[in-house]
Design a protein around this motif. Sequence first.
Motif, PDB file in Angstrom:
ATOM      1  N   LEU A  40       0.922  -1.430  -0.152  1.00 30.85           N
ATOM      2  CA  LEU A  40      -0.014   0.002   0.198  1.00 30.85           C
ATOM      3  C   LEU A  40       0.871   1.123   0.091  1.00 30.85           C
ATOM      4  O   LEU A  40       0.536   2.062  -0.692  1.00 30.85           O
ATOM      5  CB  LEU A  40      -1.023  -0.046   1.210  1.00 30.85           C
ATOM      6  CG  LEU A  40      -1.945   1.098   1.380  1.00 30.85           C
ATOM      7  CD1 LEU A  40      -2.730   1.226   0.349  1.00 30.85           C
ATOM      8  CD2 LEU A  40      -3.028   0.893   2.552  1.00 30.85           C
ATOM      9  N   ALA A  41       1.892   1.273   0.709  1.00 28.51           N
ATOM     10  CA  ALA A  41       2.658   2.422   0.899  1.00 28.51           C
ATOM     11  C   ALA A  41       3.295   3.073  -0.374  1.00 28.51           C
ATOM     12  O   ALA A  41       3.372   3.873  -0.891  1.00 28.51           O
ATOM     13  CB  ALA A  41       3.770   2.460   1.886  1.00 28.51           C
ATOM     14  N   LYS A  42       3.800   1.904  -1.133  1.00 27.86           N
ATOM     15  CA  LYS A  42       4.434   1.840  -2.404  1.00 27.86           C
ATOM     16  C   LYS A  42       3.516   2.306  -3.556  1.00 27.86           C
ATOM     17  O   LYS A  42       3.445   3.462  -4.359  1.00 27.86           O
ATOM     18  CB  LYS A  42       4.875   0.633  -2.865  1.00 27.86           C
ATOM     19  CG  LYS A  42       5.568   0.799  -4.397  1.00 27.86           C
ATOM     20  CD  LYS A  42       6.280  -0.649  -4.691  1.00 27.86           C
ATOM     21  CE  LYS A  42       6.819  -0.568  -6.295  1.00 27.86           C
ATOM     22  NZ  LYS A  42       7.545  -1.791  -6.594  1.00 27.86           N
ATOM     23  N   LEU A  43       2.249   1.819  -3.225  1.00 26.93           N
ATOM     24  CA  LEU A  43       1.016   2.487  -4.430  1.00 26.93           C
ATOM     25  C   LEU A  43       0.760   4.001  -4.105  1.00 26.93           C
ATOM     26  O   LEU A  43       0.545   4.856  -5.127  1.00 26.93           O
ATOM     27  CB  LEU A  43      -0.204   1.598  -4.015  1.00 26.93           C
ATOM     28  CG  LEU A  43      -0.245   0.098  -4.564  1.00 26.93           C
ATOM     29  CD1 LEU A  43      -1.606  -0.415  -4.031  1.00 26.93           C
ATOM     30  CD2 LEU A  43       0.064  -0.132  -5.766  1.00 26.93           C
ATOM     31  N   ILE A  44       0.589   4.323  -2.954  1.00 30.40           N
ATOM     32  CA  ILE A  44       0.393   5.674  -2.820  1.00 30.40           C
ATOM     33  C   ILE A  44       1.554   6.654  -3.116  1.00 30.40           C
ATOM     34  O   ILE A  44       1.413   7.743  -3.704  1.00 30.40           O
ATOM     35  CB  ILE A  44       0.387   5.884  -0.841  1.00 30.40           C
ATOM     36  CG1 ILE A  44      -0.916   5.310  -0.643  1.00 30.40           C
ATOM     37  CG2 ILE A  44       0.274   7.595  -0.716  1.00 30.40           C
ATOM     38  CD1 ILE A  44      -1.329   5.385   0.831  1.00 30.40           C
TER      39      ILE A  44
END
Length: 147
Positions: A137-141
């Motif tokens: 998720l952090a990478k997607l953001i």
Amino acid sequence: MTARRIRRSARLIVLDPSERVLMFRFDVAGRPPFWVTAGGECEPDESFEEAARRELLEETGISADPGEQIARTTPEFVTVEGEPVQADERYFLVRVPEPSISTDCHTALEQQVMTQHRWFSLDELGGWHEALFPENLAKLIEMARPS
């Protein structure tokens, strides 16, 4: 071996002005607690975009255009109802003006298993003591941030 049903779903990465992401904690009998983004399964004749708009309103009370799809994942998992599925998850990013939601439209099942919601900073996503999905998720953001 029987093939798993393809479960089409729209997931929403909801960010507040401080770049915190909204997550819901699921408590399902027989499983450790886990956190996921807002969203859910598409209706049979519903597009991913239509499902994103509907799920955003139902789960958060926010009426907004989910914008363009920013990511896709295809995990295998067991639903809260106990069905093993092959997911086809499409992610949409929604920025909201304040960290305020309404859970008034949650279904009976959602009221039972979605026991908490919380706004997570990007730093908190990396070291949280319970499972968070999607795991990247952090990478997607980060990838969705304007250049």
